[in-house]
Design a protein around this motif. Structure first.
Motif, PDB file in Angstrom:
ATOM      1  N   LYS A   4      -0.835   2.931 -11.441  1.00  0.00           N
ATOM      2  CA  LYS A   4      -0.592   1.693 -10.718  1.00  0.00           C
ATOM      3  C   LYS A   4       0.635   1.848  -9.834  1.00  0.00           C
ATOM      4  CE  LYS A   4      -1.025  -3.260 -11.298  1.00  0.00           C
ATOM      5  NZ  LYS A   4      -1.319  -4.341 -12.234  1.00  0.00           N
ATOM      6  N   THR A   6       3.400  -0.259  -7.596  1.00  0.00           N
ATOM      7  CA  THR A   6       3.900  -1.622  -7.441  1.00  0.00           C
ATOM      8  C   THR A   6       4.991  -1.778  -6.383  1.00  0.00           C
ATOM      9  OG1 THR A   6       5.486  -1.241  -9.238  1.00  0.00           O
ATOM     10  CG2 THR A   6       3.366  -2.197  -9.832  1.00  0.00           C
ATOM     11  N   THR A   8       6.895  -2.132  -2.895  1.00  0.00           N
ATOM     12  CA  THR A   8       6.519  -2.713  -1.604  1.00  0.00           C
ATOM     13  C   THR A   8       7.498  -2.271  -0.530  1.00  0.00           C
ATOM     14  OG1 THR A   8       5.606  -4.652  -2.694  1.00  0.00           O
ATOM     15  CG2 THR A   8       6.078  -4.844  -0.338  1.00  0.00           C
ATOM     16  N   THR A 278       1.893  -3.859   3.237  1.00  0.00           N
ATOM     17  CA  THR A 278       1.304  -4.112   1.925  1.00  0.00           C
ATOM     18  C   THR A 278       0.750  -2.805   1.383  1.00  0.00           C
ATOM     19  OG1 THR A 278      -0.814  -4.724   2.949  1.00  0.00           O
ATOM     20  CG2 THR A 278       0.740  -6.502   2.461  1.00  0.00           C
ATOM     21  N   GLU A 281      -2.951  -0.972  -4.697  1.00  0.00           N
ATOM     22  CA  GLU A 281      -2.492  -1.173  -6.071  1.00  0.00           C
ATOM     23  C   GLU A 281      -2.331   0.148  -6.806  1.00  0.00           C
ATOM     24  OE1 GLU A 281      -3.611  -3.951  -9.963  1.00  0.00           O
ATOM     25  OE2 GLU A 281      -5.017  -3.776  -8.274  1.00  0.00           O
ATOM     26  N   TYR A 282      -3.176   1.126  -6.447  1.00  0.00           N
ATOM     27  CA  TYR A 282      -3.138   2.414  -7.134  1.00  0.00           C
ATOM     28  C   TYR A 282      -3.017   3.560  -6.137  1.00  0.00           C
ATOM     29  CZ  TYR A 282      -5.015  -0.342 -11.029  1.00  0.00           C
ATOM     30  OH  TYR A 282      -5.191  -1.288 -11.995  1.00  0.00           O
TER      31      TYR A 282
END
Length: 315
Positions: A4, A6, A8, A278, A281-282
């Protein structure tokens, strides 16, 4: 198990482009001027400029190369400029690969643009943000601003992970080029396991397509530099970050050394990407995006592969 992701990326229009830029040139004053104009707008604090030498059999090419060099050294902003101008022609394979090696000998990371790859302004900042963000992530080997399949499929995030390197406007780290072999033959002989690293057994056609290309490069039948880097990234099991918005327009494709009749969507307009970026997610490749690249850009289908084999049989 999927990893994952996370973090940004952030972006500030007030920040300076501290990332070094390598500008690769040769004999096209018109396209060089256009790309240099975009580099000037970004005003990098460090600019590396490399130019291959003229071919003796081409009349007036020496004069044209000098015109190009006068364009790219006309730096009117606060910038450290380093040049690597060849007196004699090395050809695409050596001129480009040696210039990139020279660049990364002096810089730990940076942006690479060729003289016909016209970027949008956000390309520079996109690369700068992600070079920093993935600096120590060994799963990522390069960052690309060219995505010719935006109209076919647009991922949800600002960028996606791919197994394909698109070198029309890209960025990387010194580690990206470590182990590079312009001949490719040595890499193939020492470790030819790229198929099992990045492809599955069902990708038979893709494996045949790229193995054929790698063999041609290793035999010296294709004078190029980028196939070797693609091989290296696969050997290292590294993915490529690709912008979900196309930020590079190739303005010299018809004149290019390896121009073919394939539809590479080189007329796709560029756009500016939105900040803050953006993130997916992975850190896993976007299979749908890769499929579009295979079918629409590389045109790797059973029919196209069969036609290529038949052409070899026709004298």
């Amino acid at each position: 198990m999927q990893e994952k992701y996370t973090q940004t990326p952030t972006f500030s229009t007030s920040s300076a482009l501290s990332t070094p830029v390598l500008f690769l040139t040769f004999n096209r004053p018109d396209t060089t001027q256009q790309v240099f104009s975009e580099i000037r707008k970004a005003q990098p604090t460090s600019l590396y400029v490399a130019g291959d030498g003229p071919r003796p059999e081409k009349s007036n090419e020496a004069e044209i190369c000098e015109i190009v060099r006068s364009i790219i050294t006309n730096v009117d902003w606060d910038c450290e400029v380093k040049t690597l101008f060849r007196d004699h022609n090395l050809g695409c394979r050596l001129a480009v690969s040696q210039a990139i090696s020279w660049f990364f000998e002096n810089e730990p990371e940076g942006i690479i643009l060729e003289d016909d790859c016209l970027p949008s302004q956000s390309f520079f900042w996109f690369c700068q943000e992600l070079l920093e963000l993935f600096r120590n992530n060994q799963k990522v080997g390069a960052i690309c601003g060219f995505y010719s399949n935006e109209l076919d499929y647009t991922p949800d995030a600002s960028y996606f992970f791919s197994r394909y390197l698109r070198v029309w406007g890209w960025a990387g780290w010194r580690r990206s080029f470590e182990g590079y072999d312009s001949n490719l033959k040595n890499l193939i002989e020492n470790n030819n396991t790229w198929q099992t690293e990045m492809f599955s057994k069902k990708d038979v056609l893709l494996i045949k397509y790229f193995q054929q290309m790698f063999d041609q490069v290793a035999k010296g039948e294709i004078d190029t530099w980028d196939a070797q880097l693609q091989y290296l990234l696969w050997h290292k099991k590294q993915k490529v970050i690709v912008s979900s918005k196309n930020m590079i327009k190739n303005i010299g494709w018809i004149q290019g050394a390896h121009a073919q009749n394939k539809d590479h969507n080189h007329e796709l307009p560029t756009s500016e990407i939105e900040f803050p970026l953006t993130s997916p997610e992975y850190v896993e490749r976007d299979i749908k995006a890769d499929k579009e690249i295979e079918l629409k850009s590389y045109q790797i289908t059973k029919l196209s592969f069969l036609k290529s084999q038949l052409r070899k049989l026709v004298p």
